[in-house]
Motif scaffolding. Structure first.
Motif, PDB file in Angstrom:
ATOM      1  N   GLU A  19       0.872  -1.172   0.000  1.00 38.76           N
ATOM      2  CA  GLU A  19       0.000   0.000   0.000  1.00 38.76           C
ATOM      3  C   GLU A  19       0.910   1.224   0.000  1.00 38.76           C
ATOM      4  N   PRO A  20       0.479   2.342  -0.603  1.00 36.84           N
ATOM      5  CA  PRO A  20       1.325   3.540  -0.592  1.00 36.84           C
ATOM      6  C   PRO A  20       1.701   3.989   0.819  1.00 36.84           C
ATOM      7  N   ARG A  21       0.873   3.692   1.796  1.00 35.86           N
ATOM      8  CA  ARG A  21       1.181   4.162   3.151  1.00 35.86           C
ATOM      9  C   ARG A  21       2.179   3.265   3.885  1.00 35.86           C
ATOM     10  N   LEU A  64       8.418   6.052   2.874  1.00 34.02           N
ATOM     11  CA  LEU A  64       7.438   5.121   2.335  1.00 34.02           C
ATOM     12  C   LEU A  64       8.160   4.158   1.397  1.00 34.02           C
ATOM     13  N   VAL A  66       7.065   3.106  -1.295  1.00 34.06           N
ATOM     14  CA  VAL A  66       6.883   3.588  -2.678  1.00 34.06           C
ATOM     15  C   VAL A  66       7.904   4.668  -3.046  1.00 34.06           C
ATOM     16  N   GLN A  67       8.402   5.403  -2.050  1.00 32.98           N
ATOM     17  CA  GLN A  67       9.445   6.399  -2.351  1.00 32.98           C
ATOM     18  C   GLN A  67      10.747   5.723  -2.781  1.00 32.98           C
ATOM     19  N   ALA A  68      10.922   4.475  -2.341  1.00 30.30           N
ATOM     20  CA  ALA A  68      12.169   3.763  -2.651  1.00 30.30           C
ATOM     21  C   ALA A  68      12.093   3.025  -3.979  1.00 30.30           C
ATOM     22  N   GLU A  69      10.927   3.056  -4.614  1.00 36.52           N
ATOM     23  CA  GLU A  69      10.779   2.341  -5.882  1.00 36.52           C
ATOM     24  C   GLU A  69      11.848   2.785  -6.880  1.00 36.52           C
TER      25      GLU A  69
ATOM     26  N   PRO B   3       0.231   5.499   8.819  1.00 35.70           N
ATOM     27  CA  PRO B   3      -0.674   6.549   8.339  1.00 35.70           C
ATOM     28  C   PRO B   3      -2.008   5.978   7.845  1.00 35.70           C
ATOM     29  N   THR B   4      -3.009   6.841   7.727  1.00 40.42           N
ATOM     30  CA  THR B   4      -4.254   6.450   7.068  1.00 40.42           C
ATOM     31  C   THR B   4      -3.955   6.251   5.578  1.00 40.42           C
ATOM     32  N   PHE B   6      -3.754   6.479   1.606  1.00 34.72           N
ATOM     33  CA  PHE B   6      -3.753   7.550   0.593  1.00 34.72           C
ATOM     34  C   PHE B   6      -3.223   6.980  -0.706  1.00 34.72           C
ATOM     35  N   TYR B   8      -0.658   7.580  -4.014  1.00 29.07           N
ATOM     36  CA  TYR B   8       0.686   8.149  -4.161  1.00 29.07           C
ATOM     37  C   TYR B   8       1.011   8.264  -5.639  1.00 29.07           C
ATOM     38  N   ARG B  10       4.273   9.673  -8.123  1.00 32.45           N
ATOM     39  CA  ARG B  10       5.575  10.300  -8.217  1.00 32.45           C
ATOM     40  C   ARG B  10       5.537  11.183  -9.469  1.00 32.45           C
ATOM     41  N   LEU B  35       5.962  12.825   7.065  1.00 32.85           N
ATOM     42  CA  LEU B  35       5.687  11.452   7.516  1.00 32.85           C
ATOM     43  C   LEU B  35       5.437  11.358   9.020  1.00 32.85           C
ATOM     44  N   ASP B  50       4.703  13.083  -4.975  1.00 31.24           N
ATOM     45  CA  ASP B  50       6.128  13.047  -4.621  1.00 31.24           C
ATOM     46  C   ASP B  50       6.923  13.959  -5.561  1.00 31.24           C
ATOM     47  N   GLN B  53      12.056  13.790  -6.089  1.00 36.39           N
ATOM     48  CA  GLN B  53      13.047  13.290  -7.036  1.00 36.39           C
ATOM     49  C   GLN B  53      13.037  14.087  -8.338  1.00 36.39           C
TER      50      GLN B  53
END
Ligand SMILES: Cc1cc2nc3c(=O)[nH]c(=O)nc-3n(C[C@H](O)[C@H](O)[C@H](O)COP(=O)(O)OP(=O)(O)OC[C@H]3O[C@@H](n4cnc5c(N)ncnc54)[C@H](O)[C@@H]3O)c2cc1C
Ligand code: FES
Ligand code: FES
Lengths: 154, 286
Positions: A19-21, A64, A66-69, B3-4, B6, B8, B10, B35, B50, B53
């Motif tokens: 999940e994105p979270r 997250l 997903v940030q490391a993708e 977190p709840t 959401f 995402y 990029r 975060l 995001d 990057q």
């Protein structure tokens, strides 16, 4: 909604459904079975969860997955070359740089970032670099000594 | 805590990011302020965009005698810039103070400024250096002086559909000295009180004196009292008077970490130290 992400973990490409979270620290531990990355706090302060993203130490509880993708993640499990301990791991052993060991993976990952960019740090520089890693046991003396030893051993 | 939920995305480029911004979206850069908020569920956005990057938002460029810094440049990247260190040693000095090594690897200068924590280290630096911020939305761009940007705790001139894209630093005068002095809350590293000073001298007399505080009030602020130093040699007793006047009448934050009176005392000491150090630096030959 879950999605599949691909990232490099300890040199090998991995795909995980997240999940994105999802926090990177939890994905590493619970989905990739890399439990060397510890979680010691809820406030981004203890550093036990430190891993490398593209060679830089980051607190994986504050990132997250997903940030490391698409990026390269290195955890404590990926530091040693085959069956030989990394010089920092060996130095922590030799200098008694740990007691319970909970903080150790994070300490070593942060120190590895320091030494990669500053191979001969002063004691003050070592202490400054480890500011974001808390240890409840050692009093830090032997941790600093271990990093000094590893720096000399390189 | 987790977190709840959401969504995402990029962003592929800046214009994508600007188009995606809408109702209940949040941008994430380094995520080191956002975060922690999400984890405590103090923010519950539907979507994160995001921008951390985006190449367009990264990097440090020479511009006239000054610099332009992309908002998504990390603290680590700032510290790695020789140009930044040479032109604005103050920024390098303050950046080393922020959080810890891991936080500096992830956190971005723009994220910190947009977040506008009233105790953050970088905002007063921007006031003293008289930086200009470029704010961009899908319909256009505007420039806002740092001195008009910080409105209150976690509140800035940014509109919900705007991104901070660039930080522009003007050239510093010749014969300038800058310094930061702060008292940190031991656990978090955030400033209980911090003061940034800039002093320029010509022919032995002060031609410009700027002093700004963080941690004391709702937002960072410039102290007009610093102007008293102009056209003087800045002796110690005058600096002390200015430091005292600078915090006089300020409505300081009052919390478990420091009662208001103590914060003001720390502010005064920080101001005196920063001014003294900036003056000594300005007086240094060459
Ligand atoms: C353990 C720890 C210690 C810290 N210690 C300090 C300290 O001592 N001193 C200090 O000053 N700070 C400290 N910080 C805060 C750190 O400096 C900030 O987290 C960082 O600067 C914020 O940048 P970011 O890229 O992580 O922002 P994010 O967390 O990604 O974003 C922060 C906020 O700004 C918004 N935002 C981000 N970028 C932009 C942009 N370009 N335009 C518009 N809005 C934007 C986001 O939507 C969000 O609301 C600490 C943080 C941690 C976790
Ligand atoms: S678990 Fe990440 S900093 Fe404590
Ligand atoms: S060895 Fe126990 S926390 Fe560091």
């Amino acid at each position: 909604m879950k999605r599949t992400i691909t990232l490099t973990v300890n040199g090998a490409p991995r795909s995980v459904e997240v999940e994105p979270r999802a926090l990177l620290a939890l994905v590493l531990r619970d989905q990739l079975d890399l439990t060397g990355t510890h979680i010691g706090c809820d406030t981004s302060q203890c550093g036990a969860c430190t891993v490398h993203i593209d060679g830089r130490a980051v607190k994986s509880c504050t990132m997250l997955a997903v940030q490391a993708e698409g990026h390269a993640v290195t955890t404590i499990e990926g530091l040693a070359a085959k069956d030989r301990l990394h010089p920092l791991q060996q130095a922590f052993w030799d200098k008694h740089g740990l007691q319970c060991g909970f903080c150790t993976p994070g300490m070593i990952m942060t120190a590895a970032d320091l030494l990669a960019h500053n191979p001969k740090p002063s004691e003050a520089e070592i202490r400054h670099a480890l500011e974001g890693n808390l240890c409840r046991c050692t009093g830090y003396q032997n941790i600093v000594a271990a990093v000094q030893l590893a720096a000399g051993a390189r | 805590m987790i977190p709840t939920s959401f969504e995402y995305v990029r962003a592929k480029n800046l214009s994508d990011a600007l188009k995606a911004m809408g109702k209940n979206t949040k941008v994430i850069a380094g995520g080191h302020s956002l975060l922690p908020l999400l984890r405590f569920r103090l923010a519950q956005p539907d979507m994160l965009i995001d921008i951390g990057q985006l190449r367009e938002l990264k990097g440090i460029k020479r511009s006239g005698g000054g610099l332009k810094i992309g908002a998504a440049t990390t603290y680590r990247e700032l510290l790695e810039s020789k140009e930044l260190k040479a032109l604005y040693p103050l920024i390098a000095e303050v950046t080393e103070h922020i959080g810890d090594l891991q936080v500096r690897n992830a956190g971005t200068i723009g994220g910190g400024l947009a977040h506008a924590d009233p105790a953050a280290d970088m905002p007063p630096v921007m006031l003293v250096l008289d930086a200009t911020f470029v704010l961009q939305s899908k319909t256009g761009k505007r420039s806002v002086p740092a001195r008009k940007f910080f409105k209150g705790p976690f509140t800035t001139a940014l509109k919900p559909n705007e991104l901070l894209t660039e930080i522009q630093l003007p050239a510093l005068p010749k014969g300038v000295g800058t310094a930061y002095a702060s008292f940190e809350q031991a656990a978090s590293g955030y400033a209980l009180a911090g003061a940034v000073a800039l002093i320029a001298i010509a022919k032995g007399l002060i031609t410009r004196a700027d002093l700004a505080f963080t941690g004391l009030g709702d937002a960072p602020f410039l102290a007009p009292a610093a102007a008293k130093l102009v056209a003087t040699t800045g002796d110690a007793s005058l600096i002390d008077q200015v430091a005292q006047a600078a915090v006089a009448g300020v409505e300081a934050n009052d919390d478990v970490h420091a009662p208001a009176a103590y914060r003001l005392h720390l502010g005064r000491v920080a101001a005196r130290r920063a001014l003294t150090q900036a003056l000594a630096q300005a007086q240094r030959p060459g």
